[in-house]
Design an enzyme around this catalytic site. Structure first.
Site, PDB file in Angstrom:
ATOM      1  N   ILE A  32       0.835  -1.204   0.000  1.00  0.00           N
ATOM      2  CA  ILE A  32       0.000   0.000   0.000  1.00  0.00           C
ATOM      3  C   ILE A  32       0.878   1.266   0.000  1.00  0.00           C
ATOM      4  CG2 ILE A  32      -0.326   0.387   2.488  1.00  0.00           C
ATOM      5  CD1 ILE A  32      -3.351   0.444   1.942  1.00  0.00           C
ATOM      6  N   HIS A 101       5.960 -12.131   5.604  1.00  0.00           N
ATOM      7  CA  HIS A 101       5.916 -11.640   4.226  1.00  0.00           C
ATOM      8  C   HIS A 101       7.299 -11.248   3.764  1.00  0.00           C
ATOM      9  CE1 HIS A 101       5.322  -8.212   6.917  1.00  0.00           C
ATOM     10  NE2 HIS A 101       5.933  -7.466   5.996  1.00  0.00           N
TER      11      HIS A 101
HETATM   12  P1  AMP Z   1       6.832  -4.827   7.452  1.00  0.00           P
HETATM   13  O1  AMP Z   1       7.347  -3.523   7.972  1.00  0.00           O
HETATM   14  O2  AMP Z   1       7.904  -5.689   6.871  1.00  0.00           O
HETATM   15  O3  AMP Z   1       5.959  -5.533   8.452  1.00  0.00           O
HETATM   16  O4  AMP Z   1       5.946  -4.444   6.207  1.00  0.00           O
HETATM   17  C1  AMP Z   1       4.564  -4.295   6.259  1.00  0.00           C
HETATM   18  C2  AMP Z   1       4.174  -3.667   4.958  1.00  0.00           C
HETATM   19  O5  AMP Z   1       2.789  -3.840   4.777  1.00  0.00           O
HETATM   20  C3  AMP Z   1       4.444  -2.146   4.901  1.00  0.00           C
HETATM   21  O6  AMP Z   1       5.344  -1.880   3.835  1.00  0.00           O
HETATM   22  C4  AMP Z   1       3.063  -1.555   4.668  1.00  0.00           C
HETATM   23  O7  AMP Z   1       3.082  -0.454   3.784  1.00  0.00           O
HETATM   24  C5  AMP Z   1       2.295  -2.729   4.088  1.00  0.00           C
HETATM   25  N1  AMP Z   1       0.851  -2.703   4.285  1.00  0.00           N
HETATM   26  C6  AMP Z   1       0.176  -2.417   5.424  1.00  0.00           C
HETATM   27  N2  AMP Z   1      -1.149  -2.543   5.227  1.00  0.00           N
HETATM   28  C7  AMP Z   1      -1.319  -2.929   3.941  1.00  0.00           C
HETATM   29  C8  AMP Z   1      -2.455  -3.215   3.133  1.00  0.00           C
HETATM   30  N3  AMP Z   1      -3.691  -3.118   3.600  1.00  0.00           N
HETATM   31  N4  AMP Z   1      -2.250  -3.564   1.844  1.00  0.00           N
HETATM   32  C9  AMP Z   1      -0.992  -3.651   1.341  1.00  0.00           C
HETATM   33  N5  AMP Z   1       0.124  -3.396   2.057  1.00  0.00           N
HETATM   34  C10 AMP Z   1      -0.035  -3.033   3.335  1.00  0.00           C
END
Ligand code: AMP
Length: 115
Positions: A32, A101
């Site tokens: 996102i 992820h």
């Molecule tokens: P991390 O910091 O590795 O946990 O990465 C989490 C990622 O998820 C971040 O880069 C956020 O921008 C992304 N994120 C959070 N909510 C969403 C969502 N609803 N759809 C897509 N990406 C998301």
């Protein structure tokens, strides 16, 4: 921490306008908050809260996530120019979403993180 996450919701919704790739083990969609022209997340379908929860029986998911990243890198035509794969873990690693992820980043020259 509970037993679900925003990513579990996305996986369950199965909105094909959002989902780039899906198989039995992982689901992929665009981050996102794109920090590069290509910024895709490859998420385990099963809730594994962090890479610390990897064990003898679920370790195969990691290889599969990386394999899928290589497929998507080709699909998004960043395989030749190059890309970076990142898994953040816990506070110091900058993990925000506690659902395993892999970030696939590319489409521009990424800054050096290690020197
Ligand atoms: P991390 O910091 O590795 O946990 O990465 C989490 C990622 O998820 C971040 O880069 C956020 O921008 C992304 N994120 C959070 N909510 C969403 C969502 N609803 N759809 C897509 N990406 C998301």
């Amino acid at each position: 921490m509970n037993n679900t996450s925003i990513f579990s919701k996305i996986i369950k919704e199965n909105d094909l306008s959002k989902i780039i790739y899906k198989d039995k083990y992982v689901t992929s969609f665009h981050d996102i908050k794109q920090i590069a022209p290509i910024h895709i997340l490859i998420v385990s379908n099963k809730l594994i809260k962090s890479i610390n929860e990897i064990n003898k029986s679920n370790k195969y998911i990691l290889g599969h996530m990386i394999y899928v990243a290589t497929i998507l890198a080709k699909q998004f035509k960043i395989d030749k120019s190059g890309y970076r794969l990142i898994i953040n873990c816990n506070k110091d690693g900058g993990q925000e979403i506690f659902h395993l992820h892999l970030h696939l980043l590319g489409g521009k020259k990424l800054g050096k993180m290690l020197s």
